[in-house]
Design a protein around this motif. Structure first.
Motif, short mmCIF file in Angstrom:
data_model
loop_
_atom_site.label_atom_id
_atom_site.label_comp_id
_atom_site.label_asym_id
_atom_site.label_seq_id
_atom_site.Cartn_x
_atom_site.Cartn_y
_atom_site.Cartn_z
N UNK A 12 0.84 -1.19 0.00
CA UNK A 12 0.00 0.00 0.00
C UNK A 12 0.88 1.25 0.00
N UNK A 13 0.30 2.35 -0.47
CA UNK A 13 0.98 3.64 -0.49
C UNK A 13 0.25 4.57 0.46
N UNK A 14 0.97 5.12 1.42
CA UNK A 14 0.37 6.02 2.40
C UNK A 14 0.52 7.46 1.90
N UNK A 15 -0.59 8.15 1.70
CA UNK A 15 -0.56 9.53 1.24
C UNK A 15 -0.37 10.44 2.46
N UNK A 16 0.74 11.17 2.51
CA UNK A 16 1.05 11.98 3.68
C UNK A 16 1.12 13.47 3.33
#
Length: 224
Positions: free
Chosen positions: A51-55
């Motif tokens: 998964x890619x965590x949008x920060x």
């Protein structure tokens, strides 16, 4: 990358395109976005696949807006969680946790209110006023989600109470809310420091038991 299969990415102006370590990366077509707000779902998705965590940056810290991951896995885990959360065991556990949170909050309200009174340390003739101030400060500062200094655990409760009183007085007994403060680095901090000194000086009158005219005293007027 924060852990195996878990990347931190930053938003760009391009649709489904983000930045990771200074390079542009594109979200796979089969992925979907899951906004923050359901910690159980987020934890399960992070633990079971890529998964890619949008920060984004907020007040000197990195926070998450949500994550991108495979859409089929999202639906599968959502279904699993829905089944688990509808079980009698889960509902019983949820209710027990709710009661525990309420009890913890109630205990903290009592603790914080007492800490405010201890900080004020008014003379006996103003003791009732001290409790009135404690009620006002506690009502404003302690509610969950208020985002005030009273909710932080990084400093002792005595320091939280002191900071909360000074903040309350800044808004209730000074002209701070109507001041035109120059947009100069450190200027707002300097103004707050000066107002805090004024507030502490005012509190000393009540600590020493000095006569105070309730019609002109900003602290007495604020309680009305």
């Amino acid at each position: 990358m924060t852990s195996d299969g878990e990347f931190q990415v930053w938003e760009t102006m391009r649709l489904r395109e983000f930045k990771h370590n200074g390079e542009y990366v594109t979200v796979p077509d089969t992925w979907a976005f899951v906004p923050s707000g359901d910690p159980g779902l987020t934890r399960r998705l992070k633990a079971t696949g890529e998964c890619w965590i949008v920060v984004y940056k907020r007040k000197n810290r990195i926070e998450s807006k949500g994550l991108w991951t495979d859409s089929s896995r999202i639906e599968q885990i959502k279904a699993e969680l829905e089944e688990e959360r509808s079980s009698p065991e889960y509902l019983k556990k949820l209710e027990a946790a709710r009661r525990a949170r309420i009890a913890k909050q109630d205990a903290y309200v009592v603790e914080f209110r007492q800490a405010v009174v201890d900080f004020l340390n008014f003379a006996p003739c103003y003791e009732e006023m001290a409790w009135d101030i404690a009620d006002a400060v506690t009502d404003q500062s302690v509610p969950v989600g208020s985002g005030t200094v009273a909710r932080t655990e990084r400093i002792p409760v005595e320091k939280r109470a002191e900071a909360a009183v000074i903040a309350w007085m800044r808004h209730q007994t000074t002209a701070y809310d109507h001041m035109q403060i120059a947009r100069i680095r450190g200027e707002r901090r300097n103004v707050r420091r000066e107002l805090a000194a004024q507030s502490r000086k005012l509190l000393e009158k009540y600590r020493n038991g000095e006569p105070v005219d309730p019609e002109t005293c900003p602290l007495a007027k604020a309680l009305k």
